[in-house]
Design a protein around this motif. Structure first.
Motif, PDB file in Angstrom:
ATOM      1  N   VAL A  89       0.846  -1.193   0.000  1.00 38.10           N
ATOM      2  CA  VAL A  89       0.000   0.000   0.000  1.00 38.10           C
ATOM      3  C   VAL A  89       0.881   1.242   0.000  1.00 38.10           C
ATOM      4  CG1 VAL A  89      -1.697   1.315   1.333  1.00 38.10           C
ATOM      5  CG2 VAL A  89      -1.896  -1.181   1.160  1.00 38.10           C
ATOM      6  N   SER A  90       1.800   1.320   0.956  1.00 30.78           N
ATOM      7  CA  SER A  90       2.735   2.450   0.980  1.00 30.78           C
ATOM      8  C   SER A  90       4.030   2.016   1.649  1.00 30.78           C
ATOM      9  CB  SER A  90       2.132   3.645   1.704  1.00 30.78           C
ATOM     10  OG  SER A  90       1.871   3.319   3.039  1.00 30.78           O
ATOM     11  N   ARG A  91       5.099   2.691   1.289  1.00 36.21           N
ATOM     12  CA  ARG A  91       6.391   2.368   1.890  1.00 36.21           C
ATOM     13  C   ARG A  91       7.289   3.586   1.953  1.00 36.21           C
ATOM     14  NH1 ARG A  91      10.690   1.604  -1.656  1.00 36.21           N
ATOM     15  NH2 ARG A  91      10.100   1.732  -3.845  1.00 36.21           N
ATOM     16  N   TYR A  92       8.179   3.567   2.940  1.00 38.39           N
ATOM     17  CA  TYR A  92       9.196   4.614   3.095  1.00 38.39           C
ATOM     18  C   TYR A  92      10.570   3.989   2.866  1.00 38.39           C
ATOM     19  CZ  TYR A  92       6.151   8.136   5.209  1.00 38.39           C
ATOM     20  OH  TYR A  92       5.187   9.081   5.432  1.00 38.39           O
ATOM     21  N   ASP A  93      11.474   4.772   2.274  1.00 42.32           N
ATOM     22  CA  ASP A  93      12.874   4.367   2.222  1.00 42.32           C
ATOM     23  C   ASP A  93      13.743   5.622   2.141  1.00 42.32           C
ATOM     24  OD1 ASP A  93      12.192   3.820  -1.084  1.00 42.32           O
ATOM     25  OD2 ASP A  93      14.030   4.919  -0.600  1.00 42.32           O
ATOM     26  N   MET A 129       3.570   5.247  -2.797  1.00 41.13           N
ATOM     27  CA  MET A 129       2.289   4.573  -2.594  1.00 41.13           C
ATOM     28  C   MET A 129       1.909   3.873  -3.876  1.00 41.13           C
ATOM     29  SD  MET A 129       0.324   7.484  -0.436  1.00 41.13           S
ATOM     30  CE  MET A 129      -1.175   6.609  -0.155  1.00 41.13           C
ATOM     31  N   ARG A 130       1.456   2.648  -3.745  1.00 45.71           N
ATOM     32  CA  ARG A 130       1.049   1.905  -4.946  1.00 45.71           C
ATOM     33  C   ARG A 130      -0.279   2.486  -5.413  1.00 45.71           C
ATOM     34  NH1 ARG A 130       1.171  -4.377  -6.585  1.00 45.71           N
ATOM     35  NH2 ARG A 130      -0.492  -4.265  -8.115  1.00 45.71           N
ATOM     36  N   THR A 131      -0.433   2.584  -6.726  1.00 41.51           N
ATOM     37  CA  THR A 131      -1.636   3.207  -7.285  1.00 41.51           C
ATOM     38  C   THR A 131      -2.893   2.410  -6.926  1.00 41.51           C
ATOM     39  OG1 THR A 131      -0.284   4.003  -9.109  1.00 41.51           O
ATOM     40  CG2 THR A 131      -2.661   4.108  -9.403  1.00 41.51           C
ATOM     41  N   SER A 132      -2.908   1.138  -7.312  1.00 36.74           N
ATOM     42  CA  SER A 132      -4.088   0.324  -7.014  1.00 36.74           C
ATOM     43  C   SER A 132      -3.716  -1.145  -7.180  1.00 36.74           C
ATOM     44  CB  SER A 132      -5.238   0.675  -7.957  1.00 36.74           C
ATOM     45  OG  SER A 132      -4.930   0.264  -9.273  1.00 36.74           O
ATOM     46  N   THR A 133      -4.673  -2.038  -6.947  1.00 35.90           N
ATOM     47  CA  THR A 133      -4.394  -3.468  -7.108  1.00 35.90           C
ATOM     48  C   THR A 133      -4.092  -3.791  -8.567  1.00 35.90           C
ATOM     49  OG1 THR A 133      -6.771  -3.862  -7.311  1.00 35.90           O
ATOM     50  CG2 THR A 133      -5.790  -4.283  -5.158  1.00 35.90           C
ATOM     51  N   LYS A 134      -4.664  -3.022  -9.479  1.00 31.35           N
ATOM     52  CA  LYS A 134      -4.457  -3.322 -10.911  1.00 31.35           C
ATOM     53  C   LYS A 134      -3.295  -2.548 -11.508  1.00 31.35           C
ATOM     54  CE  LYS A 134      -9.161  -4.779 -11.642  1.00 31.35           C
ATOM     55  NZ  LYS A 134     -10.495  -4.457 -12.086  1.00 31.35           N
ATOM     56  N   ASP A 135      -2.924  -1.452 -10.888  1.00 31.80           N
ATOM     57  CA  ASP A 135      -1.845  -0.618 -11.418  1.00 31.80           C
ATOM     58  C   ASP A 135      -0.635  -0.688 -10.486  1.00 31.80           C
ATOM     59  OD1 ASP A 135      -1.766   2.827 -12.671  1.00 31.80           O
ATOM     60  OD2 ASP A 135      -0.196   1.312 -12.478  1.00 31.80           O
ATOM     61  N   HIS A 136       0.475  -1.312 -11.000  1.00 26.29           N
ATOM     62  CA  HIS A 136       1.671  -1.510 -10.176  1.00 26.29           C
ATOM     63  C   HIS A 136       2.435  -0.216  -9.930  1.00 26.29           C
ATOM     64  CE1 HIS A 136       1.681  -5.942 -10.485  1.00 26.29           C
ATOM     65  NE2 HIS A 136       1.110  -5.723 -11.645  1.00 26.29           N
ATOM     66  N   ALA A 137       2.152   0.808 -10.720  1.00 22.89           N
ATOM     67  CA  ALA A 137       2.927   2.053 -10.637  1.00 22.89           C
ATOM     68  C   ALA A 137       2.862   2.651  -9.241  1.00 22.89           C
ATOM     69  CB  ALA A 137       2.404   3.056 -11.659  1.00 22.89           C
ATOM     70  N   GLU A 138       3.962   3.244  -8.809  1.00 20.38           N
ATOM     71  CA  GLU A 138       4.012   3.858  -7.483  1.00 20.38           C
ATOM     72  C   GLU A 138       3.923   5.369  -7.603  1.00 20.38           C
ATOM     73  OE1 GLU A 138       6.481   0.638  -4.755  1.00 20.38           O
ATOM     74  OE2 GLU A 138       7.510   2.422  -5.465  1.00 20.38           O
ATOM     75  N   ILE A 139       3.144   5.954  -6.698  1.00 18.10           N
ATOM     76  CA  ILE A 139       3.036   7.408  -6.625  1.00 18.10           C
ATOM     77  C   ILE A 139       4.070   7.866  -5.607  1.00 18.10           C
ATOM     78  CG2 ILE A 139       1.490   9.343  -6.120  1.00 18.10           C
ATOM     79  CD1 ILE A 139      -0.822   7.146  -6.253  1.00 18.10           C
ATOM     80  N   LEU A 140       4.893   8.832  -5.997  1.00 19.02           N
ATOM     81  CA  LEU A 140       5.871   9.364  -5.047  1.00 19.02           C
ATOM     82  C   LEU A 140       5.218  10.553  -4.350  1.00 19.02           C
ATOM     83  CD1 LEU A 140       8.857   8.819  -4.281  1.00 19.02           C
ATOM     84  CD2 LEU A 140       9.492  10.598  -5.868  1.00 19.02           C
ATOM     85  N   LEU A 141       5.093  10.459  -3.021  1.00 20.59           N
ATOM     86  CA  LEU A 141       4.413  11.527  -2.301  1.00 20.59           C
ATOM     87  C   LEU A 141       5.265  12.788  -2.247  1.00 20.59           C
ATOM     88  CD1 LEU A 141       2.502  10.187   0.809  1.00 20.59           C
ATOM     89  CD2 LEU A 141       1.680  10.707  -1.478  1.00 20.59           C
ATOM     90  N   ASP A 142       4.606  13.933  -2.229  1.00 20.09           N
ATOM     91  CA  ASP A 142       5.260  15.220  -2.118  1.00 20.09           C
ATOM     92  C   ASP A 142       6.140  15.253  -0.859  1.00 20.09           C
ATOM     93  OD1 ASP A 142       4.023  18.605  -1.487  1.00 20.09           O
ATOM     94  OD2 ASP A 142       5.957  17.873  -2.196  1.00 20.09           O
ATOM     95  N   ARG A 143       7.387  15.631  -1.028  1.00 24.86           N
ATOM     96  CA  ARG A 143       8.352  15.602   0.073  1.00 24.86           C
ATOM     97  C   ARG A 143       8.072  16.615   1.167  1.00 24.86           C
ATOM     98  NH1 ARG A 143      14.275  16.116  -0.687  1.00 24.86           N
ATOM     99  NH2 ARG A 143      14.250  15.479   1.473  1.00 24.86           N
ATOM    100  N   SER A 144       7.224  17.589   0.864  1.00 26.23           N
ATOM    101  CA  SER A 144       6.996  18.645   1.866  1.00 26.23           C
ATOM    102  C   SER A 144       6.349  18.082   3.131  1.00 26.23           C
ATOM    103  CB  SER A 144       6.132  19.750   1.276  1.00 26.23           C
ATOM    104  OG  SER A 144       4.880  19.227   0.875  1.00 26.23           O
ATOM    105  N   SER A 145       5.668  16.931   2.996  1.00 26.41           N
ATOM    106  CA  SER A 145       4.991  16.380   4.169  1.00 26.41           C
ATOM    107  C   SER A 145       5.850  15.352   4.906  1.00 26.41           C
ATOM    108  CB  SER A 145       3.676  15.735   3.736  1.00 26.41           C
ATOM    109  OG  SER A 145       3.941  14.754   2.758  1.00 26.41           O
TER     110      SER A 145
END
Lengths: 133, 84
Positions: free
Chosen positions: A64-68, A78-94
């Protein structure tokens, strides 16, 4: 007694960081959190390899989400969805910017404690799945 | 207790345990590789009852489960044992 003419030079062994991979923490039958990080010889955290939250849907585990901090700073994927493997990179400001890897690891742990349900809801919504419980 | 409440309580406890392990890496020296943690509270018996069922469920899947039990002891706030 013979004098030693040449100094014997030993090549210093590089100090290797130790990877710590505690068991996954099962929050329920369908939810777990995993922590993998590295420490130096003094036990100080030097890198956050992976702090991840996964959910099981129909016998398959999804990230679902991961930090490194592999690139030298903490960031969240964060993974987009169960069907979409692509990861969303969260805005670093948070995400925490200051401090040392140990602070980042502690921050990631705290973030999951505070926002776990939001990550879960968001992932299920993007996957168009009704709440599992 | 609902499963959602169980999740919420377990995520809080897992955070406390994770912070303890970060500060005391040697605490999990004897924990076998490839095992899974299930956490038990020092106070919440209702949660512990559900987590016992979780242990049984994970073991039925063939997983190695380690019970991480929260203690009131400041020197050793957590103990670990392999679920048989």
């Amino acid at each position: 007694m013979k004098k030693i003419k040449h100094k014997i030079r030993y090549k210093a062994k590089p100090i290797e960081n130790k990877k710590i991979s505690p068991p996954s923490f099962y929050l329920g039958e369908t939810d777990r959190i995993t922590y993998v990080y590295e420490i130096d010889s003094s036990g100080n955290c030097t890198k956050v390899n992976n702090v991840s939250y996964e959910i099981k849907i129909e016998q398959k585990w999804y990230l679902v989400s991961r930090y490194d901090s592999i690139h030298g700073f903490l960031h969240c994927h964060m993974r987009t969805s169960t069907k979409d493997h692509a990861e969303i990179l969260l805005d670093r400001s948070s995400v925490i910017k200051k401090g040392h890897p140990k602070d980042w690891l502690t921050w990631a742990i705290k973030d999951f404690r505070l926002n776990f349900f939001e990550y879960r809801k968001g992932f299920l919504k993007r996957s168009k799945i009704a709440e599992l419980y | 207790m609902s499963k959602t409440k169980q999740l919420g309580k377990n995520v809080q406890l897992s955070g406390e345990l994770a912070e303890y392990i970060v500060s005391n890496p040697s605490a999990i020296k004897k924990v076998p590789a490839g095992a899974s943690f299930v956490i038990f509270s020092s106070k919440d018996e209702e949660l512990n009852k559900l987590n016992h069922k979780l242990v049984a469920s994970l073991k039925s899947e063939g997983k190695k489960v380690v019970k991480a039990v929260q203690k009131e002891n400041k020197k050793q706030p957590w103990t670990f044992s392999l679920a048989v």
